[in-house]
Write a protein that holds these residues in place. Structure first.
Motif, PDB file in Angstrom:
ATOM      1  N   GLU A   1       0.820  -1.219   0.000  1.00 51.90           N
ATOM      2  CA  GLU A   1       0.000   0.000   0.000  1.00 51.90           C
ATOM      3  C   GLU A   1       0.857   1.275   0.000  1.00 51.90           C
ATOM      4  O   GLU A   1       0.653   2.175  -0.809  1.00 51.90           O
ATOM      5  CB  GLU A   1      -0.874  -0.014   1.252  1.00 51.90           C
ATOM      6  CG  GLU A   1      -2.182   0.681   1.103  1.00 51.90           C
ATOM      7  CD  GLU A   1      -3.306  -0.306   0.722  1.00 51.90           C
ATOM      8  OE1 GLU A   1      -4.307   0.176   0.231  1.00 51.90           O
ATOM      9  OE2 GLU A   1      -3.149  -1.525   0.912  1.00 51.90           O
ATOM     10  N   ASP A   2       1.867   1.313   0.917  1.00 51.04           N
ATOM     11  CA  ASP A   2       2.652   2.543   1.041  1.00 51.04           C
ATOM     12  C   ASP A   2       3.618   2.747  -0.127  1.00 51.04           C
ATOM     13  O   ASP A   2       4.222   3.785  -0.270  1.00 51.04           O
ATOM     14  CB  ASP A   2       3.419   2.563   2.375  1.00 51.04           C
ATOM     15  CG  ASP A   2       4.327   1.360   2.514  1.00 51.04           C
ATOM     16  OD1 ASP A   2       4.237   0.445   1.687  1.00 51.04           O
ATOM     17  OD2 ASP A   2       5.136   1.339   3.457  1.00 51.04           O
ATOM     18  N   PHE A   3       3.758   1.735  -0.969  1.00 46.63           N
ATOM     19  CA  PHE A   3       4.629   1.858  -2.132  1.00 46.63           C
ATOM     20  C   PHE A   3       3.867   2.386  -3.348  1.00 46.63           C
ATOM     21  O   PHE A   3       4.467   2.883  -4.307  1.00 46.63           O
ATOM     22  CB  PHE A   3       5.269   0.496  -2.448  1.00 46.63           C
ATOM     23  CG  PHE A   3       6.183   0.514  -3.629  1.00 46.63           C
ATOM     24  CD1 PHE A   3       7.357   1.264  -3.605  1.00 46.63           C
ATOM     25  CD2 PHE A   3       5.883  -0.194  -4.777  1.00 46.63           C
ATOM     26  CE1 PHE A   3       8.197   1.304  -4.699  1.00 46.63           C
ATOM     27  CE2 PHE A   3       6.724  -0.163  -5.882  1.00 46.63           C
ATOM     28  CZ  PHE A   3       7.880   0.589  -5.846  1.00 46.63           C
ATOM     29  N   LEU A   4       2.528   2.353  -3.264  1.00 43.59           N
ATOM     30  CA  LEU A   4       1.716   2.730  -4.427  1.00 43.59           C
ATOM     31  C   LEU A   4       2.005   4.135  -4.963  1.00 43.59           C
ATOM     32  O   LEU A   4       2.161   4.313  -6.174  1.00 43.59           O
ATOM     33  CB  LEU A   4       0.229   2.608  -4.085  1.00 43.59           C
ATOM     34  CG  LEU A   4      -0.448   1.322  -4.549  1.00 43.59           C
ATOM     35  CD1 LEU A   4      -1.906   1.310  -4.114  1.00 43.59           C
ATOM     36  CD2 LEU A   4      -0.373   1.145  -6.057  1.00 43.59           C
ATOM     37  N   PRO A   5       2.123   5.166  -4.087  1.00 41.62           N
ATOM     38  CA  PRO A   5       2.405   6.506  -4.620  1.00 41.62           C
ATOM     39  C   PRO A   5       3.721   6.553  -5.400  1.00 41.62           C
ATOM     40  O   PRO A   5       3.790   7.138  -6.476  1.00 41.62           O
ATOM     41  CB  PRO A   5       2.487   7.383  -3.363  1.00 41.62           C
ATOM     42  CG  PRO A   5       1.759   6.630  -2.318  1.00 41.62           C
ATOM     43  CD  PRO A   5       1.898   5.178  -2.637  1.00 41.62           C
ATOM     44  N   VAL A   6       4.771   5.874  -4.890  1.00 39.99           N
ATOM     45  CA  VAL A   6       6.065   5.838  -5.586  1.00 39.99           C
ATOM     46  C   VAL A   6       5.882   5.137  -6.927  1.00 39.99           C
ATOM     47  O   VAL A   6       6.379   5.572  -7.964  1.00 39.99           O
ATOM     48  CB  VAL A   6       7.112   5.029  -4.758  1.00 39.99           C
ATOM     49  CG1 VAL A   6       8.478   5.048  -5.419  1.00 39.99           C
ATOM     50  CG2 VAL A   6       7.162   5.516  -3.340  1.00 39.99           C
ATOM     51  N   TYR A   7       5.151   4.061  -6.851  1.00 44.31           N
ATOM     52  CA  TYR A   7       4.904   3.243  -8.025  1.00 44.31           C
ATOM     53  C   TYR A   7       4.176   4.068  -9.097  1.00 44.31           C
ATOM     54  O   TYR A   7       4.497   4.032 -10.269  1.00 44.31           O
ATOM     55  CB  TYR A   7       4.065   2.049  -7.578  1.00 44.31           C
ATOM     56  CG  TYR A   7       3.982   0.941  -8.574  1.00 44.31           C
ATOM     57  CD1 TYR A   7       5.121   0.354  -9.076  1.00 44.31           C
ATOM     58  CD2 TYR A   7       2.747   0.484  -8.999  1.00 44.31           C
ATOM     59  CE1 TYR A   7       5.034  -0.666  -9.997  1.00 44.31           C
ATOM     60  CE2 TYR A   7       2.653  -0.541  -9.914  1.00 44.31           C
ATOM     61  CZ  TYR A   7       3.801  -1.110 -10.411  1.00 44.31           C
ATOM     62  OH  TYR A   7       3.711  -2.116 -11.328  1.00 44.31           O
ATOM     63  N   ARG A   8       3.200   4.863  -8.646  1.00 49.13           N
ATOM     64  CA  ARG A   8       2.432   5.666  -9.600  1.00 49.13           C
ATOM     65  C   ARG A   8       3.301   6.770 -10.186  1.00 49.13           C
ATOM     66  O   ARG A   8       3.193   7.115 -11.354  1.00 49.13           O
ATOM     67  CB  ARG A   8       1.198   6.266  -8.909  1.00 49.13           C
ATOM     68  CG  ARG A   8       0.160   5.203  -8.604  1.00 49.13           C
ATOM     69  CD  ARG A   8      -1.254   5.767  -8.477  1.00 49.13           C
ATOM     70  NE  ARG A   8      -2.213   4.691  -8.315  1.00 49.13           N
ATOM     71  CZ  ARG A   8      -2.774   4.349  -7.150  1.00 49.13           C
ATOM     72  NH1 ARG A   8      -2.475   4.999  -6.039  1.00 49.13           N
ATOM     73  NH2 ARG A   8      -3.629   3.352  -7.100  1.00 49.13           N
ATOM     74  N   LEU A   9       4.216   7.343  -9.339  1.00 49.55           N
ATOM     75  CA  LEU A   9       5.096   8.413  -9.813  1.00 49.55           C
ATOM     76  C   LEU A   9       6.024   7.927 -10.920  1.00 49.55           C
ATOM     77  O   LEU A   9       6.280   8.630 -11.881  1.00 49.55           O
ATOM     78  CB  LEU A   9       5.953   8.931  -8.651  1.00 49.55           C
ATOM     79  CG  LEU A   9       5.388  10.125  -7.885  1.00 49.55           C
ATOM     80  CD1 LEU A   9       6.362  10.518  -6.782  1.00 49.55           C
ATOM     81  CD2 LEU A   9       5.188  11.302  -8.834  1.00 49.55           C
TER      82      LEU A   9
ATOM     83  N   GLY B   1       5.392   5.903 -12.928  1.00 48.09           N
ATOM     84  CA  GLY B   1       4.389   5.454 -13.888  1.00 48.09           C
ATOM     85  C   GLY B   1       4.764   5.121 -15.303  1.00 48.09           C
ATOM     86  O   GLY B   1       4.949   3.960 -15.627  1.00 48.09           O
ATOM     87  N   LEU B   2       4.922   6.152 -16.137  1.00 52.87           N
ATOM     88  CA  LEU B   2       4.960   5.899 -17.577  1.00 52.87           C
ATOM     89  C   LEU B   2       6.122   5.016 -18.011  1.00 52.87           C
ATOM     90  O   LEU B   2       5.949   4.075 -18.780  1.00 52.87           O
ATOM     91  CB  LEU B   2       5.018   7.236 -18.333  1.00 52.87           C
ATOM     92  CG  LEU B   2       3.700   7.996 -18.344  1.00 52.87           C
ATOM     93  CD1 LEU B   2       3.843   9.313 -19.100  1.00 52.87           C
ATOM     94  CD2 LEU B   2       2.594   7.143 -18.969  1.00 52.87           C
ATOM     95  N   VAL B   3       7.318   5.310 -17.457  1.00 51.99           N
ATOM     96  CA  VAL B   3       8.507   4.545 -17.852  1.00 51.99           C
ATOM     97  C   VAL B   3       8.301   3.091 -17.448  1.00 51.99           C
ATOM     98  O   VAL B   3       8.486   2.153 -18.228  1.00 51.99           O
ATOM     99  CB  VAL B   3       9.759   5.109 -17.151  1.00 51.99           C
ATOM    100  CG1 VAL B   3      10.989   4.282 -17.485  1.00 51.99           C
ATOM    101  CG2 VAL B   3       9.959   6.556 -17.550  1.00 51.99           C
ATOM    102  N   GLN B   4       7.888   2.942 -16.180  1.00 55.42           N
ATOM    103  CA  GLN B   4       7.697   1.590 -15.662  1.00 55.42           C
ATOM    104  C   GLN B   4       6.617   0.831 -16.443  1.00 55.42           C
ATOM    105  O   GLN B   4       6.809  -0.328 -16.814  1.00 55.42           O
ATOM    106  CB  GLN B   4       7.303   1.695 -14.204  1.00 55.42           C
ATOM    107  CG  GLN B   4       7.247   0.367 -13.540  1.00 55.42           C
ATOM    108  CD  GLN B   4       7.178   0.569 -12.057  1.00 55.42           C
ATOM    109  OE1 GLN B   4       8.150   0.429 -11.366  1.00 55.42           O
ATOM    110  NE2 GLN B   4       6.005   0.907 -11.600  1.00 55.42           N
ATOM    111  N   ASP B   5       5.514   1.512 -16.709  1.00 57.57           N
ATOM    112  CA  ASP B   5       4.425   0.874 -17.460  1.00 57.57           C
ATOM    113  C   ASP B   5       4.916   0.437 -18.840  1.00 57.57           C
ATOM    114  O   ASP B   5       4.563  -0.638 -19.323  1.00 57.57           O
ATOM    115  CB  ASP B   5       3.241   1.836 -17.636  1.00 57.57           C
ATOM    116  CG  ASP B   5       2.485   2.024 -16.336  1.00 57.57           C
ATOM    117  OD1 ASP B   5       2.805   1.310 -15.360  1.00 57.57           O
ATOM    118  OD2 ASP B   5       1.599   2.883 -16.285  1.00 57.57           O
ATOM    119  N   ALA B   6       5.745   1.282 -19.476  1.00 55.63           N
ATOM    120  CA  ALA B   6       6.234   0.959 -20.823  1.00 55.63           C
ATOM    121  C   ALA B   6       7.141  -0.270 -20.768  1.00 55.63           C
ATOM    122  O   ALA B   6       7.058  -1.146 -21.636  1.00 55.63           O
ATOM    123  CB  ALA B   6       6.985   2.145 -21.405  1.00 55.63           C
TER     124      ALA B   6
END
Ligand code: SAM
Length: 285
Positions: A181-189, A191-196
């Motif tokens: 849960e507490d990693f979600l904001p970092v994960y979302r930040l 975002g685009l590079v990681q998603d790609a």
């Protein structure tokens, strides 16, 4: 039956290409079960193909045992891949009604070719979207979704459909990558590079659904969480095998799959992204 709404599944494109070319280490490892391995003693993993295959069979067995499948069960496996779990159940039990459902008819063609019903079992394969199940209400004792829900267009819609086709007393058992849960904001930040990077290897994927969201979704759908097992540690040997496979690609373009694997391994080791076995029963309302 074919499906026009084929999602992007680059890793299956490679697998299918190598299967039709006669096979490879990749297809030996993932041509039956296409999921992470489960090692009850991860320190004993030896990195061999045989070891990986028994670990992926162990994950499938863990899911089926969690669902209490036994002789005579009516089982729907959504996102059934090449049918490894259906084949194992067909070997292990009798008088089953087994349905393997997949959105990708290329995978189903291989499952149909390889699996011959035995032990009085009925085995059927259906090409459809797990979020739009072509079955009557209350048709199954068990719905399984092994390492596939992150591909579905909507977890919400899938839960409603699974709940609808389950009989009273039935259960839904799945495995998924669940962010802390507490990693979600970092994960979302990031975002685009990681998603790609993830999309390049795994295609359409949503792995931003935390455990609390599963609990809310279950409540909303009339299901009740009964098992929430974090089995991340038991899956960690998966990554060294995946890294080995990426490093040994002949085609240099395919070495670009390495970042997705390295990123997933780091997230798993740090506990940012965990691998869960979840089970849900029908709630009394
Ligand atoms: C990682 S593989 C897991 C395969 C299988 N469950 C196993 O454990 O070997 C993900 C599977 O989900 C399937 N899939 C993806 N989107 C789907 C959808 N909307 N409906 C049904 N199956 C889907 C893919 O075709 C693939 O077979």
């Amino acid at each position: 039956m074919t499906n026009d709404r084929q999602p992007s599944l680059p890793y299956f494109d490679i697998l299918l290409q190598e299967m039709s070319a006669g096979g490879s280490e990749l297809t030996q490892i993932f041509g039956e079960y296409t999921h992470w391995g489960y090692w009850s003693a991860p320190a004993m993993a030896d990195g061999s193909i045989e070891d990986y295959k028994s670990a992926s069979a162990a994950l499938s067995r863990l899911v089926c045992d969690t669902a209490n499948i036994g002789n005579g069960s009516q089982v729907l496996e959504v996102g059934c891949g090449f049918g490894g779990t259906i084949a194992a159940l067909n070997d292990r039990f009798c008088d089953l009604e087994l349905v393997g459902l997949n959105i990708d008819d290329r995978q189903l063609a291989i499952a149909i070719e390889n699996i011959v019903p035995k032990n009085g079992n009925q085995v059927n394969f259906v090409c459809a979207d797990a979020c739009d199940l072509p079955f009557a209400d209350r048709s199954f004792d068990v719905v399984l979704a092994i390492e596939c829900i992150f591909h579905f267009p909507s977890r919400d819609r899938f839960f409603q459909e699974a709940r609808r086709v389950l009989k009273p007393g039935g259960c839904l058992v799945l495995t998924d990558f669940i962010p802390r849960e507490d990693f979600l904001p970092v994960y979302r930040l990031s975002g685009l590079v990681q998603d790609a990077i993830v999309a390049y290897t795994f295609g359409d994927v949503d792995i931003k659904f935390p455990l609390s969201a599963y609990r809310d979704l279950a409540r909303k759908t009339g299901l009740m969480p009964t098992v929430e097992n974090d089995i991340t540690l038991n899956t960690l040997p998966t990554y060294s095998v995946l890294r080995y496979l990426c490093e040994n690609r002949d085609n240099w373009l395919e070495r670009f799959h390495y970042p997705a694997i390295a990123m997933a391994e780091l997230a798993a080791q740090m506990g940012w992204m965990r691998y869960f076995l979840l089970s849900f029963a029908i709630a009394d309302r």
